[in-house]
Design a protein around this motif. Structure first.
Motif, PDB file in Angstrom:
ATOM      1  N   SER A   2     -11.077   3.660  -1.264  1.00 21.36           N
ATOM      2  CA  SER A   2     -10.537   2.633  -0.146  1.00 21.36           C
ATOM      3  C   SER A   2      -9.041   3.363   0.341  1.00 21.36           C
ATOM      4  CB  SER A   2     -10.435   1.361  -0.642  1.00 21.36           C
ATOM      5  OG  SER A   2      -9.284   1.396  -1.861  1.00 21.36           O
ATOM      6  N   LEU A  56      -5.668   6.625  10.161  1.00 18.84           N
ATOM      7  CA  LEU A  56      -4.454   7.352   9.855  1.00 18.84           C
ATOM      8  C   LEU A  56      -4.709   8.835   9.370  1.00 18.84           C
ATOM      9  CD1 LEU A  56      -2.790   4.607   7.423  1.00 18.84           C
ATOM     10  CD2 LEU A  56      -2.729   4.947   9.921  1.00 18.84           C
ATOM     11  N   PHE A  57      -3.805   9.794   9.893  1.00 23.00           N
ATOM     12  CA  PHE A  57      -3.731  11.098   9.354  1.00 23.00           C
ATOM     13  C   PHE A  57      -2.495  11.532   8.854  1.00 23.00           C
ATOM     14  CE2 PHE A  57      -7.108  10.220  12.512  1.00 23.00           C
ATOM     15  CZ  PHE A  57      -7.954  11.375  12.363  1.00 23.00           C
ATOM     16  N   TYR A  75      -8.386   6.257   0.979  1.00 16.95           N
ATOM     17  CA  TYR A  75      -8.392   7.543   1.572  1.00 16.95           C
ATOM     18  C   TYR A  75      -7.834   7.689   2.960  1.00 16.95           C
ATOM     19  CZ  TYR A  75     -10.253  12.087   3.344  1.00 16.95           C
ATOM     20  OH  TYR A  75     -10.322  13.333   3.811  1.00 16.95           O
ATOM     21  N   ILE A  76      -7.102   8.879   3.100  1.00 16.85           N
ATOM     22  CA  ILE A  76      -6.570   9.105   4.425  1.00 16.85           C
ATOM     23  C   ILE A  76      -6.587  10.560   4.699  1.00 16.85           C
ATOM     24  CG2 ILE A  76      -4.422   9.287   5.422  1.00 16.85           C
ATOM     25  CD1 ILE A  76      -3.253   6.895   4.004  1.00 16.85           C
ATOM     26  N   HIS A  77      -6.963  10.750   5.932  1.00 14.02           N
ATOM     27  CA  HIS A  77      -7.158  12.401   6.257  1.00 14.02           C
ATOM     28  C   HIS A  77      -5.925  13.147   5.998  1.00 14.02           C
ATOM     29  CE1 HIS A  77     -11.036  11.486   7.661  1.00 14.02           C
ATOM     30  NE2 HIS A  77     -10.867  10.664   8.569  1.00 14.02           N
ATOM     31  N   PRO A 107       0.726  -1.162  -0.025  1.00 15.64           N
ATOM     32  CA  PRO A 107       0.016   0.098  -0.218  1.00 15.64           C
ATOM     33  C   PRO A 107       0.940   1.254   0.032  1.00 15.64           C
ATOM     34  CG  PRO A 107      -0.138  -1.069   2.120  1.00 15.64           C
ATOM     35  CD  PRO A 107       0.543  -2.152   1.400  1.00 15.64           C
ATOM     36  N   TRP A 108       2.105   1.288   0.467  1.00 11.70           N
ATOM     37  CA  TRP A 108       2.755   2.360   0.649  1.00 11.70           C
ATOM     38  C   TRP A 108       3.957   2.570  -0.578  1.00 11.70           C
ATOM     39  CZ3 TRP A 108       0.312   5.362   3.619  1.00 11.70           C
ATOM     40  CH2 TRP A 108      -0.345   5.124   4.735  1.00 11.70           C
TER      41      TRP A 108
END
Lengths: 757, 153
Positions: free
Chosen positions: B74, B131-132, B76-78, B32-33
């Motif tokens: 899917s 996660l932010f 999405y991260i703040h 994912p990263w």
């Protein structure tokens, strides 16, 4: 506002329960549970309340500060609820049909995930037509608050008290030691007061003895006599001061130990009364540290912190008063900058805390390498990675050193600067004092040499209390943090209700009955759903089924590690909740998959809980358990000390020691939980043989994955999804061709045959 | 080009057509990263892999578009745009932040530090597992950077 609501307001800044206006909008419908979708479909923070009331689901959304009904539909219209997870959100799409758009889409953060999961579970139960058995005290508001606060309270160790309340509660532990406390506190006050005398006597000696003698106002003999008396006074002052210091230190340090002793006693006693649910929630290390290091911190606070801070305050106030009374002008020069010094120390403390956090962060990176490589050293060596690991360690080691050097730079700069500040004040006192010192005695404002010497000596006493008061906040926070952690355990109520009935040996036959038993670990999701069975005394029951089906939960309810959520477990016709748990458990034997042996001899381990058991009976039990032979082969026989977890013995040997322990206890009800699954075939045969002897004449519940181990069971229960899916003898169950047991048996046979081939 | 098709149905769920078999799917990223658009595991409702997309280019344009649309959600991260305050309390650290989606207070344990990504980004994972992300600390104002400096520098 209750404490939960205060926490939600303080940390989350959101509503702590469904707004009243929405409850009114739902009319007479009984609200079962509700949740909040706190994001919209564009992942912006929002408030959409979703309420399950009887057979309908209603959603309300906040539109420009006004709550409006978004939709309402009956549960029967839902075909499925689809869940999607992203890194920062979860999405529920409530569907009615494949060719129709979702009835409702709910997007929410992790904060709402537990309650939304509960809501989904209840809706899905209703979709299947199953009624959820809620406990009597069920309250949707409390369920909502508990669910969203759970991660926060877990992190804070369930802290629900205010700081002041906790401090008062902590100090209340001093009450039984009032006498020592009063003596210790008086010692502290006396030592502080006496410490002020030498400076005064020194000034007096100069002004009233030395100076008059030099001016000829006093003859030598009289001056010498007065000087000796004053020196004697100084001697008596120093001796009495050290005496009072001794009184204070000895009383307070011992008092601190007694408080720590009481806390440890209370904690350990309370830990023994708590149920398994508590231990499954908490990490072992966390519990141990509360009994050890947290009580130690409290000792430190009580023994030194409480009094140190008190003394520092008394000293500062006393010194300021004495200095101002000696000479108000010079006194004010000394006293006015004190708050500035305190502020400087406080700010320095804040800065140091940030530096320490940085260093702590880097330090944990360094220790992470150790935590990785020390247990995994075999892998490191096998893959020839020593150099890489050394490089990784050294790199982090250097980073840590840089951070610690920053800390040293900060404090080594600050303290000389602070001292310079204090000395500048001293210099100001000199500057102001000199013209008055060398003025004529008759002049207004003349300062005598003696008064000035007293002043100088008092000034040297200023820095230490300033430092103590500056550090007070951190000392208090550390002690309170430990107190919270300790009180959290003390405030945890045992989950098992107290019964007082004790069944005599004659009354306890071993009949076990489950009547409509429902059980849930979290209060919402049922692990057992309406289980019914009756087992006769002496019967052996096999429990089989897939993992998570509820087999072990049944055995835990029988041993009364938990109470049922609804329904009842009856032993010889008596509700288990009416029986005294400890007395009843003495009649229940358990042989688990991983037997636990305490640090001690094999003899002590076999007769654990029966300290009066004689050697003959222990040997007899060991013989029945097929353990006697291997024990006698050990050089120290029954007196062989086994390690913390019995590491000096093999798995099979430990198991046989635990079977001997069960035999010696002569239980009426026996629970065997995968007792032979972790051993080789030869050992399994020996253990099985021992178990066969152990089960005679007892009611037995045996959990097993290997069906062959249940060949002697009178009946077998196949547990699936919290219910008894099938029940019967081995032969009866095999005759049901498409049955779960028959399928399982066939699979195990095929595996066994393929292994032989 | 792969012989599979990925499409949405009316019910807004994602489906995979492989040969004659249709599966309702969810997508999990293997990396994912570091490789977010490669090695995508397409999984059925039982969470079993039914197809592995090694690279988006192996899909036809329509399937690619549908999969990209799914990943948008899917993934999405703040994103944190401002740090208003960082307060340490008993056993936890409370960050008051502003994100693109609004203001929020999030909490971490005292020994849970923000993690630094290879691309210079910073990730804060709160107590609930959300996660932010800060794309890079330079995107924040000076006060925010100062507040965070203890925890990320």
């Amino acid at each position: 506002m209750n404490i939960q609501e205060q926490f939600i307001d303080k940390y989350y800044g959101q509503s702590s329960c469904l707004p009243e206006e929405l409850k009114k909008m739902l009319g007479s419908k009984r609200i079962e549970l509700y949740g909040m979708a706190d994001l919209n479909e564009n992942f912006e923070f929002a408030n959409t309340w979703v309420v399950l009331a009887e057979d309908t689901l209603t959603a309300f959304s906040d539109q420009n500060g006004k709550l409006v009904k978004l939709c309402e539909f009956e549960i029967s219209k839902i075909s499925s609820i689809k869940e999607k997870n992203s890194q920062s959100a979860t999405i529920y799409e409530i569907l009615t049909a494949d060719d129709m758009p979702p009835l409702l889409t709910l997007v929410f953060s992790g904060r709402q995930k537990i309650i939304m999961g509960h809501l989904k579970y209840l809706v899905e139960l209703k979709m299947e037509g199953i009624e959820h058995n809620k406990p009597e005290e069920w309250n949707p508001d409390e369920e909502y608050q508990r669910a969203i606060l759970k991660p926060l309270l877990d992190a804070q160790n369930g802290l629900t008290d205010k700081k002041a309340t906790t401090l008062i509660r902590l100090l209340s532990y001093l009450l039984p030691y009032k006498k020592q406390l009063i003596v210790g506190a008086l010692g502290a006050v006396a030592a502080t007061t006496v410490a002020l005398i030498p400076a005064y006597l020194s000034g007096y000696l100069i002004d009233h003895v030395v100076k008059p003698f030099q001016k000829g106002g006093l003859d030598q003999d009289r001056a010498m006599m007065m000087a000796w008396i004053l020196i004697g006074g100084l001697f008596a002052t120093y001796v009495s001061r050290e005496f009072f210091v001794w009184v204070r230190l000895s009383k307070m340090s011992i008092l601190g130990e007694y408080v720590a002793l009481d806390l440890r006693k209370q904690l350990y006693t309370h830990l023994q009364s708590l149920g398994l649910d508590f231990y499954s929630r908490k990490q072992t290390g966390s519990i141990i540290s509360r009994v050890s290091s947290d009580t130690d911190r409290i000792w430190d606070f009580v023994a030194f912190g409480v009094v140190e801070v008190g003394i520092a305050l008394v000293t500062i106030i006393g010194l300021s008063s004495v200095l101002i009374s000696l000479d108000w002008r010079l006194g004010l020069i000394m006293a006015v900058p004190v708050p500035l010094f305190l502020l400087a120390i406080y700010l320095h403390g804040e800065k140091m805390q940030k530096l320490f956090i940085k260093a702590w962060r880097k330090w944990s990176n360094l220790t992470a390498v150790l935590a990785d490589t020390v247990p995994g050293i075999q892998v490191v060596k096998a893959f020839n990675q020593e150099k890489k690991e050394i490089k990784r360690f050294n790199k982090r080691n250097e980073v840590v050193t840089v951070e610690f050097n920053n800390i040293h730079r900060a404090w080594t700069r600050f303290w000389p600067l602070l001292m310079l500040g204090i000395q500048l004040v001293l210099l100001s006192v000199w500057t102001m004092a000199i013209p008055r010192l060398i003025s004529d005695e008759s002049e207004v404002g003349h300062l005598t040499a003696g008064t000035f010497v007293s002043f100088l000596l008092y000034m040297t006493m200023f820095s230490q209390p300033i430092e103590v008061i500056g550090q007070m906040a951190r000392m208090l926070n550390r002690a309170l943090s430990s107190a919270y952690r300790i009180f959290e355990i003390l405030d945890t109520k045992p989950s098992i209700t107290k019964g007082d009935r004790v069944l005599s040996d004659d009354e306890l036959k071993g009949e076990v009955e489950f009547k409509d038993v429902t059980f849930s670990y979290d209060g919402v999701r049922s692990i057992l759903k309406g289980v019914n069975f009756k087992v006769k005394p002496g019967e052996m029951i096999g429990l089989v089924g897939s993992s998570g089906g509820g087999k072990s939960t049944i055995t835990k309810l029988i041993a009364r590690f938990y109470d049922v959520t609804s329904g009842s477990v009856k032993i010889d016709g008596h509700d288990l909740r009416e029986l005294q748990a400890g007395a009843f458990r003495k009649k229940v034997g358990m042989v688990l998959q991983e037997p636990y042996l305490f640090h001690g001899t094999i003899f002590e381990n076999i007769c654990y809980g029966l300290p009066k058991a004689d050697m003959k009976k222990v040997i007899e039990a060991a013989k029945i358990a097929n353990a006697h032979d291997f024990i006698t082969r050990l050089p120290q026989g029954y007196e062989t000390v086994v390690g913390e977890r019995g590491h000096t013995l093999s798995g099979g040997e430990r198991q046989r020691v635990s079977i001997a322990r069960a035999i010696l206890h002569d239980p009426k009800i026996l629970i065997l939980d995968e007792a032979t699954s972790a051993v080789d075939t030869e050992t399994e045969r020996k253990i099985q043989d021992a178990l066969d002897k152990l089960i005679e004449g007892r009611t037995v519940f045996a959990v097993a994955h290997r069906l062959s181990t249940l060949r002697k069971a009178d009946r077998i229960f196949v547990i699936d999804k919290g219910q008894i899916a099938e029940e019967g003898t081995h032969a009866e169950l095999l005759s049901k061709e498409d049955g779960k047991y028959a399928t399982l048996h066939k699979m195990q046979q095929e595996m066994s045959e393929s292994f032989v081939l | 080009m792969s012989d599979v098709k990925i499409y949405y149905k009316q019910n807004r769920q994602l489906y995979l057509l492989k040969g004659e078999d249709e599966y309702e799917i969810q997508v999990k990223k293997c990396f994912p990263w570091t490789h977010p658009l490669e090695y995508l595991s397409l999984r059925d409702v039982e969470d079993s892999e039914v197809y592995l997309v090694e690279n988006l280019t192996q899909l036809d344009a329509e399937s690619r578009k549908n999969l990209a649309s799914y990943l948008d959600k899917s993934d999405y991260i703040h994103e944190i745009v401002k740090v208003v305050d960082v307060i340490e309390d008993v056993e936890l650290r409370n960050y008051k932040i502003a994100t693109k989606g609004g203001e929020r207070s999030i909490q971490t344990r005292l020994d849970d530090w923000p993690s630094l990504q290879d691309d210079g980004g910073v990730i804060i994972q709160d107590l609930n597992g959300d996660l932010f992300r800060i794309p890079t600390p330079e995107t924040l104002d000076e006060n925010s950077r100062e507040l965070l400096s203890t925890y990320i520098s």
